[in-house]
Design a protein around this motif. Sequence first.
Motif, PDB file in Angstrom:
ATOM      1  N   HIS A 189       0.840  -1.203   0.000  1.00  0.00           N
ATOM      2  CA  HIS A 189       0.000   0.000   0.000  1.00  0.00           C
ATOM      3  C   HIS A 189       0.873   1.250   0.000  1.00  0.00           C
ATOM      4  N   CYS A 238       0.490   3.567  -6.039  1.00  0.00           N
ATOM      5  CA  CYS A 238       0.086   2.160  -6.187  1.00  0.00           C
ATOM      6  C   CYS A 238      -0.483   1.897  -7.571  1.00  0.00           C
ATOM      7  N   HIS A 290      -7.067  -7.919  -2.073  1.00  0.00           N
ATOM      8  CA  HIS A 290      -6.552  -6.929  -1.123  1.00  0.00           C
ATOM      9  C   HIS A 290      -6.827  -7.413   0.291  1.00  0.00           C
ATOM     10  N   ALA A 345      -5.028  -0.648   1.640  1.00  0.00           N
ATOM     11  CA  ALA A 345      -4.847  -1.614   0.553  1.00  0.00           C
ATOM     12  C   ALA A 345      -6.093  -1.695  -0.332  1.00  0.00           C
TER      13      ALA A 345
END
Length: 188
Positions: free
Chosen positions: A11, A36, A50, A56
């Motif tokens: 993340h 990301c 995730h 995330a």
Amino acid sequence: MSGIDIHLLRHGITDAEGRLIGRSDAAPLPEGVDACIRNGAQVPVEALVHSGLARARVPAERIAAGAGLVARQDARWRELDFGAWDGMRFDAIDAPALAAFQADPARHVPPGGEGWPELVARVRAALADIDRPTLVVTHGGAMRAAIAGLCAIDFPQLWNIALPHAALLSLRVWPGTPRIGQIIGLVT
């Protein structure tokens, strides 16, 4: 027999920098999400997973939308549970206890937290369920646990692998019990 490529994306930066965040649900900062997306959108995958924590989940959902995929939650990809230390600033944690944990997280577990072997076991179980090219948006500890479980690298050697925010670690894994793998790329 060909392997399966699994890409692990850490993340991005959050609103809790400077704190020990494991199970805490720190909010991702826009620049962290963008980093990301830059690294994660480039890999060809058939599935996206995730950890369920916002830092995330948010970038995973954005990457999935751009790829025409659905991001699926798997809590086994969460960070190590730091117990009573979770959310604390590093300088607020007893320095000798923190140093002992960092040197040997299997023997020196944070109060009420999770030990390194438990993290490796849960990530190993999550890896065993991946059967196609997959991007997993996860956490630094879970990424190191994946390396430990697949490549037989453990402490202290794992700390020699830099995994900054938004780092993309690519692994090739082969079926079998236990699964084995190799690192095929790292983008930081």
